[in-house]
Design a protein around this motif. Structure first.
Motif, PDB file in Angstrom:
ATOM      1  N   HIS A 172      -2.265   4.982   1.513  1.00  0.00           N
ATOM      2  CA  HIS A 172      -1.174   4.760   2.472  1.00  0.00           C
ATOM      3  C   HIS A 172      -1.709   4.381   3.851  1.00  0.00           C
ATOM      4  CE1 HIS A 172       2.706   5.237   4.354  1.00  0.00           C
ATOM      5  NE2 HIS A 172       2.187   6.092   5.214  1.00  0.00           N
ATOM      6  N   SER A 211       0.835  -1.199   0.000  1.00  0.00           N
ATOM      7  CA  SER A 211       0.000   0.000   0.000  1.00  0.00           C
ATOM      8  C   SER A 211       0.870   1.248   0.000  1.00  0.00           C
ATOM      9  CB  SER A 211      -0.971   0.004   1.184  1.00  0.00           C
ATOM     10  OG  SER A 211      -0.278   0.169   2.403  1.00  0.00           O
ATOM     11  N   GLY A 250       0.599   3.967  -2.944  1.00  0.00           N
ATOM     12  CA  GLY A 250       0.429   5.377  -2.624  1.00  0.00           C
ATOM     13  C   GLY A 250       1.545   6.224  -3.202  1.00  0.00           C
ATOM     14  N   ALA A 297      -3.366   9.152  -2.613  1.00  0.00           N
ATOM     15  CA  ALA A 297      -2.146   8.477  -2.140  1.00  0.00           C
ATOM     16  C   ALA A 297      -2.126   8.379  -0.621  1.00  0.00           C
ATOM     17  CB  ALA A 297      -0.915   9.236  -2.637  1.00  0.00           C
ATOM     18  N   ASN A 298      -2.539   9.428   0.067  1.00  0.00           N
ATOM     19  CA  ASN A 298      -2.595   9.387   1.540  1.00  0.00           C
ATOM     20  C   ASN A 298      -3.643   8.407   2.022  1.00  0.00           C
ATOM     21  OD1 ASN A 298      -0.544  11.217   1.948  1.00  0.00           O
ATOM     22  ND2 ASN A 298      -1.932  12.976   1.962  1.00  0.00           N
TER      23      ASN A 298
END
Length: 97
Positions: free
Chosen positions: A95, A9, A13, A91-92
């Protein structure tokens, strides 16, 4: 959660963020080339212009300022900001999971 899952992940991300950054870089580079009156006969300049026009297809003529340079900065700049914002938000989110 296994450490392997977390690292994938993180990688996903990171890839999403890098893609968003590259898209914004192309748009920003075109704005700079336009403002500096780059030679549009140059293959690299033409490639950047074509890529930026494709990326900002939805915002290319969104604004109707009298000055052409203001339309370019606003239209392509908006697309760059949106790609950065959405790309890094996704992306966050990836993540964290």
């Amino acid at each position: 959660m296994s450490p392997r899952y977390r690292s994938s992940s993180n990688s996903a991300g990171r890839v999403i963020a890098v893609v968003a950054d590259v898209m914004a870089l192309i748009l920003g580079l075109w704005i700079l080339m336009y403002l500096l009156d780059a030679n549009r006969g140059n293959d690299f300049v033409q490639f950047i212009q074509d890529a930026a026009r494709w990326l900002a297809g939805w915002s290319h003529d969104l604004f109707t300022f009298d000055e052409q340079w203001a339309r370019v900065v606003a239209g392509y700049g908006l697309a760059a900001v949106v790609y950065l914002f959405i790309g890094h938000a996704i992306a966050n989110r990836v993540h964290r999971h």
